[in-house]
Design a protein around this motif. Structure first.
Motif, short mmCIF file in Angstrom:
data_model
loop_
_atom_site.label_atom_id
_atom_site.label_comp_id
_atom_site.label_asym_id
_atom_site.label_seq_id
_atom_site.Cartn_x
_atom_site.Cartn_y
_atom_site.Cartn_z
N SER A 90 -31.10 -64.47 -2.36
CA SER A 90 -31.51 -64.13 -1.00
C SER A 90 -31.45 -62.63 -0.81
CB SER A 90 -30.60 -64.85 -0.02
OG SER A 90 -29.26 -64.51 -0.31
N CYS A 91 -31.88 -62.16 0.37
CA CYS A 91 -32.01 -60.72 0.61
C CYS A 91 -30.65 -60.05 0.76
CB CYS A 91 -32.90 -60.47 1.83
SG CYS A 91 -32.05 -60.65 3.42
N GLY A 92 -29.65 -60.81 1.22
CA GLY A 92 -28.31 -60.25 1.36
C GLY A 92 -28.11 -59.38 2.58
N ARG A 93 -29.17 -59.16 3.38
CA ARG A 93 -29.07 -58.21 4.49
C ARG A 93 -29.32 -58.84 5.85
NH1 ARG A 93 -32.00 -55.67 0.50
NH2 ARG A 93 -33.91 -56.37 1.49
N CYS A 94 -30.05 -59.95 5.89
CA CYS A 94 -30.45 -60.51 7.19
C CYS A 94 -29.26 -61.22 7.84
CB CYS A 94 -31.62 -61.48 6.99
SG CYS A 94 -31.16 -63.03 6.19
N CYS A 97 -28.05 -64.28 5.88
CA CYS A 97 -27.29 -63.95 4.68
C CYS A 97 -25.90 -63.45 5.05
CB CYS A 97 -28.02 -62.88 3.87
SG CYS A 97 -29.39 -63.52 2.91
N CYS A 105 -32.03 -68.08 4.05
CA CYS A 105 -32.66 -66.76 4.18
C CYS A 105 -34.18 -66.90 4.14
CB CYS A 105 -32.17 -65.86 3.04
SG CYS A 105 -33.02 -64.27 2.96
ZN LIG Z 1 -31.42 -62.91 3.93
#
Ligand SMILES: [Zn+2]
Ligand SMILES: [Zn+2]
Length: 339
Positions: A90-94, A97, A105
Motif C-alpha cells: 500500500s501507499c503507506g501515507r493515506c 494506511c 488503501c
Molecule cells: Zn494508502
C-alpha cells in the motif's frame, strides 16, 4: 546475464512465453527466482480480459522462490534466501494506511496485476513483500500461503470460539483452507457446496459434515442441534452465496464474506435485521502472513492436497485450461521445470 523466460500477456487470451533481459533489483527491491506460482480465479479473469490490466503484463501473485539478487536497502534478504511473496503493498501515507487499514488503501499495488508478477523465471518485487520461509516446509504448502492469509483474516474477523459450530460456503481453495483454519480454532465445521465433487476431500481435511446448497436451514439446524451455526465463512463469491450464508447462520450469529461476486447480489436484509446477524466483509490481509506461515509450520493446515495440477512455464496455456477443469483446485506453475 542470459535472457530469462516469462509468460507475457499482450491482451485478452494473448499469453506468450518470451525471453527477456533479466529484471534488475533497484533500491529496496529484490529479484526472486520463482520456484512455484499458483494460478487463481483472478489470473483467469485477467487472462480472459474480464478484468483489464495494462499490457504487456506478467501475471502471477501467489508465488515463492529464492532471492537471486538484492538491491541496496533490501534489509536482511540475501541471495539464496527462500521467500514467499506477499503480493499487495500500500501507499503507506493515506489515512487508511496510517490507521493500519493498509489492505483497504485506494492506492494499493497488487503484484501480478498492477505490476509484473510471478509467472516468470525471475520476478522483481519490493523487499518488504518477502517473507522468509523455513527450509523444511514443502513448496506446495508455501504455495498456498497467500490464499491462506486471506482465510486467516476472514476467520479471525468472525471471532471464532472453541466448541462452536461453523459452516463454510464454497469448497474451492479458500473454502478448503477456511475449513482447516476453523478446525485449528476448535470448531466443528460443515462444508456447503453446489457440487458434491469435493466432499470426500473436505471430510479428509476435517469437515464433520458436508451438504449441497439445498434446504440449508434444516441442514444447519440438524448439524448445530439448534437454530443454525454460530459462524459462517462465505468463500464462493456467487450471487446466491450470501443468501446461503444467511440460511445457515443462527440468530445472533456471524457471517464473514470473502467472495467478491461480480454480478448484482440479492441479499435478504430482513433476515439480517430480524435475527441480528453480524455481517462482516474481509478483504485480503493486513498482518496475517506470519500467522499463515505459522499454521503451515505447525502442520495445523496442510494445503498440499489442494494442489491438483502442475505445469512448466512453456505449458502455461494448458495451465489456464486446467484451471477451468472441474477436477482442479489449485493449479501450479513451476517456472524452472521443463514443459
Ligand atoms: Zn494508502
Ligand atoms: Zn489469488
Amino acid at each position: 546475464m542470459a535472457a530469462v523466460k516469462a509468460a507475457v500477456l499482450h491482451g485478452p487470451r494473448d499469453l506468450r512465453v518470451e525471453h527477456a533481459s533479466p529484471p534488475r533489483a533497484a533500491a529496496g527491491e529484490v529479484v526472486v527466482r520463482v520456484e512455484a506460482a499458483g494460478l487463481c480465479g483472478t489470473d483467469y479473469r485477467i487472462w480472459s480480459g474480464e478484468r483489464a490490466v495494462a499490457y504487456p503484463r506478467i501475471m502471477g501473485h501467489e508465488f515463492l522462490g529464492r532471492i537471486e539478487a538484492a538491491g541496496a536497502g533490501a534489509g536482511d534478504l540475501r541471495p539464496g534466501d527462500r521467500v514467499v511473496v506477499e503480493p499487495n503493498y500500500s501507499c503507506g501515507r493515506c489515512p487508511l494506511c496510517r490507521e493500519g487499514n493498509r489492505n483497504l488503501c485506494l492506492a494499493r499495488t497488487a503484484v501480478g496485476i498492477d505490476v509484473d508478477g510471478g509467472f516468470a523465471e525471475l520476478a522483481r518485487v519490493p523487499a518488504r513483500c518477502c517473507w522468509p520461509v523455513p527450509e523444511g516446509l514443502a513448496d506446495e504448502a508455501v504455495l498456498l500461503a497467500e490464499p491462506l492469509a486471506v482465510v486467516v483474516r476472514a476467520v479471525d474477523r468472525g471471532v471464532p470460539r472453541e466448541g462452536e459450530t461453523a459452516a463454510v460456503v464454497g469448497a474451492g481453495t479458500l473454502g478448503l483452507l477456511a475449513l482447516q483454519v476453523l478446525r485449528a480454532c476448535g470448531l466443528r465445521v460443515l462444508v456447503v457446496s453446489r457440487s458434491d465433487r469435493r466432499f470426500d476431500l473436505a471430510r479428509r481435511l476435517g469437515a464433520a459434515e458436508t451438504a449441497r446448497t439445498e434446504d440449508l436451514e434444516a441442514v444447519a439446524g440438524r448439524f448445530s442441534g439448534r437454530e443454525g451455526v454460530d459462524l459462517v465463512i462465505e468463500t464462493a463469491g456467487t450471487a446466491e452465496a450470501v443468501t446461503h450464508a444467511l440460511a445457515l447462520v443462527r440468530p445472533g450469529g456471524r457471517v464473514v464474506l470473502t467472495g467478491l461476486p461480480h454480478e448484482p447480489t440479492p441479499v435478504p436484509f430482513f433476515s439480517v435485521v430480524r435475527r441480528e446477524v453480524t455481517l462482516t466483509g474481509s478483504m485480503i490481509y493486513q498482518d496475517e502472513f506470519p500467522d499463515a506461515l505459522r499454521l503451515l509450520e505447525r502442520g495445523s493446515v496442510d494445503p498440499r492436497p489442494l494442489v491438483t495440477h502442475r505445469f512448466g512455464l512453456d505449458a502455461i496455456g494448458e495451465a489456464f485450461a486446467a484451471h477451468r477443469d472441474p477436477a482442479s483446485i489449485k493449479v501450479a506453475i513451476l517456472p524452472s521445470r521443463a514443459a
